[in-house]
Scaffold this motif. Structure first.
Motif, PDB file in Angstrom:
ATOM      1  N   PRO A 152       9.423 -30.676  30.434  1.00 37.15           N
ATOM      2  CA  PRO A 152       9.916 -29.435  31.047  1.00 37.15           C
ATOM      3  C   PRO A 152       8.948 -28.264  30.875  1.00 37.15           C
ATOM      4  CG  PRO A 152      11.604 -30.392  29.620  1.00 37.15           C
ATOM      5  CD  PRO A 152      10.363 -31.210  29.440  1.00 37.15           C
ATOM      6  N   TRP A 153       8.289 -28.243  29.726  1.00 40.74           N
ATOM      7  CA  TRP A 153       7.345 -27.171  29.461  1.00 40.74           C
ATOM      8  C   TRP A 153       6.158 -27.271  30.431  1.00 40.74           C
ATOM      9  CZ3 TRP A 153       2.288 -27.890  27.641  1.00 40.74           C
ATOM     10  CH2 TRP A 153       1.615 -26.706  27.309  1.00 40.74           C
ATOM     11  N   LEU A 154       5.594 -28.490  30.574  1.00 41.90           N
ATOM     12  CA  LEU A 154       4.448 -28.678  31.472  1.00 41.90           C
ATOM     13  C   LEU A 154       4.856 -28.449  32.931  1.00 41.90           C
ATOM     14  CD1 LEU A 154       1.488 -29.503  31.780  1.00 41.90           C
ATOM     15  CD2 LEU A 154       2.211 -31.884  31.876  1.00 41.90           C
ATOM     16  N   PHE A 155       6.050 -28.919  33.286  1.00 43.41           N
ATOM     17  CA  PHE A 155       6.527 -28.772  34.669  1.00 43.41           C
ATOM     18  C   PHE A 155       6.722 -27.293  35.011  1.00 43.41           C
ATOM     19  CE2 PHE A 155       9.695 -28.896  38.115  1.00 43.41           C
ATOM     20  CZ  PHE A 155       9.078 -29.791  38.966  1.00 43.41           C
TER      21      PHE A 155
ATOM     22  N   LEU B 123      11.791 -34.490  36.672  1.00 45.47           N
ATOM     23  CA  LEU B 123      11.965 -33.086  37.052  1.00 45.47           C
ATOM     24  C   LEU B 123      11.645 -32.867  38.526  1.00 45.47           C
ATOM     25  CD1 LEU B 123      10.493 -31.651  33.803  1.00 45.47           C
ATOM     26  CD2 LEU B 123      12.716 -30.970  34.722  1.00 45.47           C
ATOM     27  N   TRP B 124      10.534 -33.445  38.994  1.00 47.17           N
ATOM     28  CA  TRP B 124      10.117 -33.236  40.380  1.00 47.17           C
ATOM     29  C   TRP B 124      11.116 -33.880  41.340  1.00 47.17           C
ATOM     30  CZ3 TRP B 124       5.318 -35.686  43.200  1.00 47.17           C
ATOM     31  CH2 TRP B 124       5.065 -34.977  44.379  1.00 47.17           C
ATOM     32  N   SER B 125      11.585 -35.072  40.970  1.00 51.73           N
ATOM     33  CA  SER B 125      12.429 -35.842  41.889  1.00 51.73           C
ATOM     34  C   SER B 125      13.826 -35.240  42.063  1.00 51.73           C
ATOM     35  CB  SER B 125      12.574 -37.270  41.373  1.00 51.73           C
ATOM     36  OG  SER B 125      13.289 -37.281  40.155  1.00 51.73           O
TER      37      SER B 125
ATOM     38  N   PHE C 110       6.692 -39.618  32.952  1.00 55.50           N
ATOM     39  CA  PHE C 110       8.076 -39.997  33.277  1.00 55.50           C
ATOM     40  C   PHE C 110       8.936 -38.734  33.418  1.00 55.50           C
ATOM     41  CE2 PHE C 110      12.204 -41.880  32.985  1.00 55.50           C
ATOM     42  CZ  PHE C 110      12.067 -43.211  33.303  1.00 55.50           C
ATOM     43  N   GLY C 111       8.795 -37.827  32.462  1.00 54.11           N
ATOM     44  CA  GLY C 111       9.583 -36.592  32.487  1.00 54.11           C
ATOM     45  C   GLY C 111       9.241 -35.718  33.683  1.00 54.11           C
TER      46      GLY C 111
ATOM     47  N   VAL D  73      15.291 -34.643  28.760  1.00 47.95           N
ATOM     48  CA  VAL D  73      14.572 -33.542  29.409  1.00 47.95           C
ATOM     49  C   VAL D  73      15.407 -32.255  29.381  1.00 47.95           C
ATOM     50  CG1 VAL D  73      13.742 -32.745  31.667  1.00 47.95           C
ATOM     51  CG2 VAL D  73      13.155 -35.039  30.865  1.00 47.95           C
ATOM     52  N   LEU D  74      16.696 -32.371  29.717  1.00 45.10           N
ATOM     53  CA  LEU D  74      17.563 -31.190  29.781  1.00 45.10           C
ATOM     54  C   LEU D  74      17.817 -30.614  28.398  1.00 45.10           C
ATOM     55  CD1 LEU D  74      20.057 -32.430  32.509  1.00 45.10           C
ATOM     56  CD2 LEU D  74      18.491 -30.503  32.715  1.00 45.10           C
TER      57      LEU D  74
END
Lengths: 137, 144
Positions: B66-69, A18-20, A13-14, A107-108
């Motif tokens: 965020p870490w994995l990304f 992030l990608w989107s 999900f995270g 996430v942020l």
């Protein structure tokens, strides 16, 4: 296995957020700014997510238990009380002010960005205020 | 309305959206749970026996993303708008509002819309309209 599935779901999900671009407040605000230079990208985020999730919900409707034997959610209620529109309105105003909704807030904040931490803590405080308000009322 | 084609990112938007949908499907099919982030977090503030583990596990996964990304792709650089005071006010509104309205962009906007729940369709229409109106007032003023 339950915890591992939930952890994996949270991680994917995270990554999706992030990608989107959902975890970039400026991009979210550009999507909400229909009166300016409008960035329609986030419509596709919602479309992509709904298109993948819908078959899973259709499958769940015909079943009583999840693949791990847990209870599945009850069918959605049709009753719209006064709390629903009031809450959605307050949420929408906050979303429009900062461009951050709850998933991206986690996430942020976790990525260590200062403003992300500020927003995340304020959001948790808002949720805590709701709990206090509900217990009192 | 002017579409900013320079900013339009259809591939990552659809791909990221599909990942969000996949995660939603996994949580539903395996754990029988709705992937609504405000509901998952809110439930941690009102802990009930046997209902906390999956919430913590999901949130931990989300927080590690965020870490994995950053390791898989170029680290995402978020751009924040507004002062600290605005961020605090907005955070309070988002926290209180999503709990009062029983959901946010994920719970209502993805899960609820995917199963055509009347409450979620109404909530999604309202928070989208409120978000658009708020950005309009902030960026273009009430005079239009």
């Amino acid at each position: 296995m339950i915890l591992l599935s939930a952890f994996g779901a949270g991680l994917v999900f995270g990554l999706g957020l992030l990608w989107s671009g959902m975890a970039n407040p400026a991009k979210v605000l550009a999507f909400l700014d229909v009166g300016g230079a409008w960035d329609p990208s986030l419509l596709l985020v919602m479309g992509g997510a709904v298109a993948v999730a819908a078959p899973a919900f259709a499958w769940a409707r015909r079943r009583r238990r999840s693949l791990l034997g847990l209870a599945l959610p009850a069918p959605p209620s049709a009753r719209i009380d006064r709390r629903l529109p009031s809450g959605a309105l307050l949420f929408g105003i906050g979303w429009g002010l900062a461009g951050i909704c709850p998933g991206p807030a986690v996430v942020l904040a976790a990525s260590g960005a200062g403003p992300g931490l500020v927003f995340g803590l304020a959001m948790l405080a808002g949720m805590g205020l709701f709990e206090l308000w509900q217990r009192r009322g | 309305m002017t579409i900013d084609w320079q900013a339009f990112t259809p591939v990552s938007a659809l791909g990221g959206g599909a990942l969000i949908g996949l995660a939603t499907a996994v949580l539903l099919l395996f754990c029988g749970r709705i992937a609504g982030i405000s509901g998952i977090l809110g439930g941690l503030l009102r802990p009930r026996a046997g209902d906390t583990g999956w919430r913590l596990a999901f949130t931990a996964g989300l927080a590690l993303a965020p870490w994995l990304f950053g390791w898989l792709a170029a680290p995402a650089v978020p751009h924040f708008g507004g002062s600290t005071a605005v961020l605090i006010g907005a955070g309070l509104l988002v926290g209180f509002g999503t709990r009062l309205g029983s959901g946010c962009t994920s719970g209502h906007g993805v899960c609820g819309v995917a199963r055509l729940a009347p409450r979620s369709l109404a909530a999604t229409a309202i928070f989208m309209a409120a978000g658009i109106a708020t950005v309009y007032v902030v960026r273009h003023g009430l005079g239009g």
